[in-house]
Design an enzyme around this catalytic site. Structure first.
Site, PDB file in Angstrom:
ATOM      1  N   GLU A 120      41.131  38.193  42.179  1.00 35.39           N
ATOM      2  CA  GLU A 120      41.061  37.702  43.525  1.00 35.39           C
ATOM      3  C   GLU A 120      42.459  37.737  44.198  1.00 35.39           C
ATOM      4  O   GLU A 120      42.766  36.678  44.605  1.00 35.39           O
ATOM      5  CB  GLU A 120      40.426  36.308  43.679  1.00 35.39           C
ATOM      6  N   TYR A 166      29.353  34.282  46.545  1.00 33.41           N
ATOM      7  CA  TYR A 166      28.706  33.040  46.066  1.00 33.41           C
ATOM      8  C   TYR A 166      27.710  32.608  47.182  1.00 33.41           C
ATOM      9  O   TYR A 166      28.364  32.831  48.598  1.00 33.41           O
ATOM     10  CB  TYR A 166      29.667  32.007  45.683  1.00 33.41           C
ATOM     11  N   GLU A 189      31.630  38.741  40.216  1.00 33.26           N
ATOM     12  CA  GLU A 189      31.418  37.436  40.194  1.00 33.26           C
ATOM     13  C   GLU A 189      30.337  37.178  41.105  1.00 33.26           C
ATOM     14  O   GLU A 189      30.614  37.586  42.299  1.00 33.26           O
ATOM     15  CB  GLU A 189      32.543  36.502  40.825  1.00 33.26           C
TER      16      GLU A 189
HETATM   17  O1  AHR Z   1      33.617  31.417  39.224  1.00 28.80           O
HETATM   18  C1  AHR Z   1      34.583  30.236  39.866  1.00 28.80           C
HETATM   19  C2  AHR Z   1      35.816  30.917  40.517  1.00 28.80           C
HETATM   20  O2  AHR Z   1      35.390  31.627  41.689  1.00 28.80           O
HETATM   21  C3  AHR Z   1      36.917  31.885  39.902  1.00 28.80           C
HETATM   22  O3  AHR Z   1      37.618  31.511  38.764  1.00 28.80           O
HETATM   23  C4  AHR Z   1      37.396  32.802  40.912  1.00 28.80           C
HETATM   24  O4  AHR Z   1      37.616  33.877  40.610  1.00 28.80           O
HETATM   25  C5  AHR Z   1      36.246  32.531  41.979  1.00 28.80           C
HETATM   26  O5  AHR Z   1      36.933  32.318  43.205  1.00 28.80           O
END
Ligand code: AHR
Length: 516
Positions: free
Chosen positions: A178, A249, A297
């Site tokens: 990131e 996410y 992720e």
């Molecule tokens: O998974 C939690 C965090 O989310 C990780 O450290 C980061 O890469 C992302 O922003």
């Protein structure tokens, strides 16, 4: 009652099922490592201090590849701190998570854990505070057989620990994490990162030409640099790297469950946007090789504080060694969303060849554990475990005709979301299907064109349990409130040409049939 007709055809395939699509992630964050996978002194600890109860659940989850050691953590991490005699390892500040890192657990401990868990290691390097030299030293330490400074040090450290001195043989490497994000230690512009990734990749492949490298893509689709970041980075590093990363996410906002249940629409669009950018760079640069995606992720994460036990207001809490961080407690709704996100990954399996759910234990995780106490499965464990187990062979391209459900964010979407695989060798078709409708059951007809269903091998559903609601979760007091139960309402019809499946409102189901 809503209705859907899903048609599959054995000849309409997307790709082989990538085994690395069922990856996970272990970060030095909160209680993922310490009191998660590793807790010497726990009644379930093995000879190296790994928790056997967590290990058994990780194996049951079926994760194939596991990313380590971060995440934001890696951008301030010195890998050398975590190798060698434990008593000599320095205690450091982890700025990313405002935590004290004891370094009691490091590279050797992780590689050995992954070996015992039967998972491939995906190692991330620090391109935040560090650079080309440390990256190539780490590859030499991990993968060179012997006779050099770093490889002989690995052998010595492994011998002291009582584990194999042979090279770790780590094939998959992430070139940082990131780095487009202003929150990241060592944040860079796309130009700065693109050049650094190119040079680090070159130096790492000079040490071990067989490694596969993942360049950092955008931290999420809403980043102001999304698109231009990927374009610039790959314009520099296209020939040197093999994958570009994606992260996403999702969470429910303001009780808008309908939009939340449709987040796979966002994931579909995000993936297709990155593929378009990657292929534009390929065309403009006259490259012949293809760059694929490592979605390293993804998950549901209540970043805005809904339904969350702990948020990382770490500065206020002071410096701790393994604080509770983002230990989200997942509901039935979250599990259905996770199922649909995995459908999206499967639907794009021709280009998404690696994916890692973040994270494995405690930190936004399918597995929870308590220090000195038990370990259990969260609701989101179930769709992951079943898809990892039953998605084999080829991914099929589905034609879905379904009633629509209205969402604020994505307009009208299909009430039913699905993915399917056909395993010619085993003679099986697996169908993974979610009913996003909050109130109505869905009647699904599955048309198995070119195939005849002869026997139902598996039929399970995750639904709201009796006496529960869509927020019901598994927790310490009630570890098995939500799980998979037999799906009774499935039958073979029309002499095996179709399946009839009735799905309860808000549910995720898997059906596997034998086919001829
Ligand atoms: O998974 C939690 C965090 O989310 C990780 O450290 C980061 O890469 C992302 O922003």
């Amino acid at each position: 009652m809503t209705h859907a007709r899903i048609t599959l055809d054995r000849d309409f395939t997307i790709a082989d099922v990538p085994t690395r699509l069922f990856g996970s992630f272990v970060e030095h964050m909160g209680r993922c490592v310490y009191t998660g996978i590793y807790e010497p002194g726990h009644p379930e600890a093995d000879d190296q201090g790994y928790r056997k109860d967590v290990m058994a659940l990780a194996k049951e989850l079926g994760a194939t590849v596991v990313r380590y050691p971060g995440g934001n953590f890696v951008s301030g991490y010195n890998w050398e701190d975590g190798v060698g005699p434990r008593e000599d390892r320095p205690v450091r500040i982890d700025g990313a998570w405002h935590t004290i890192e004891t370094n009691a657990f490091g590279l050797h401990e992780f590689v050995e854990w992954a070996r015992r868990a039967d998972m491939e290691v995906m190692e991330a390097i620090n391109l935040g505070t560090r650079g080309v030299d440390e990256a190539r030293a780490l590859v030499e330490y991990a993968n060179h057989p012997s006779g050099t400074y770093w490889s002989d040090l690995r052998r010595k450290n492994a011998a002291a620990m009582g584990t194999s001195e042979e090279p770790f043989g780590i094939k998959l490497w992430c070139l940082g994490n990131e780095l487009d994000g202003p929150w990241q230690i060592g944040h860079k512009t796309a130009e700065e990162y693109g050049r650094l990734a190119q040079e680090a990749a070159k130096a790492m492949k000079l040490v071990d030409p067989d490694i596969e490298l993942v360049a950092v893509g955008s931290s999420n689709r809403r980043m102001p640099t999304f698109g231009s970041w990927e374009h610039t980075v790959l314009t520099h590093a296209y020939e040197e790297v093999d994958y570009i990363s994606m992260h996403a996410y999702y969470q429910e906002h303001d009780g808008d469950a309908a939009s939340f249940l449709a987040e796979a629409v966002d994931m579909d669009g995000f993936i297709e946007g990155v593929v378009a950018t990657v292929d534009a760079v390929k065309a403009a640069g006259k490259h012949s090789k293809q760059i694929d995606i490592s979605f390293d992720e993804w998950n549901v994460w209540y970043q805005e504080g809904l339904d969350t036990e702990d948020q990382p207001d770490q500065v206020a809490k002071g410096w701790k060694t393994h604080p509770r961080l983002i230990e989200d407690r997942y509901s039935v709704t979250d599990a259905v969303v996770v199922g649909t996100l995995m459908h999206s990954l499967l639907r794009h399996g021709d280009r998404v060849r690696i994916a890692n759910q973040a994270q494995l234990v405690n930190v936004i995780a399918p597995i929870r554990s308590e220090e000195g106490g038990p370990a259990w499965r969260q609701t989101i464990f179930w769709p992951f475990a079943r898809i990892a187990e039953l998605a084999t062979g080829e991914i099929l391209r589905l034609a879905v005709q379904a009633d629509q459900v209205h969402t604020e964010r994505y307009g009208n979407v299909d009430v039913v979301d699905a993915a399917s695989t056909y395993d010619a060798e085993a003679g099986t078709v697996s169908i993974f299907v979610a009913n996003r409708g909050l109130d109505e059951d869905a009647e699904v007809t599955l048309d198995l064109r070119g195939l005849t269903a002869t026997e139902i091998l598996r039929a399970e559903v995750l639904r709201i349990p009796d006496g529960g609601d869509r927020h019901t979760a598994n927790d310490l007091q009630s570890q098995e409130a939500v799980g998979l139960v037999p799906l009774e309402s499935v039958s073979i019809a029309e002499g095996g040409a179709t399946l009839q499946i009735s799905l309860p409102a808000l549910s995720w189901a898997v059906v596997q049939v034998k086919v001829a």
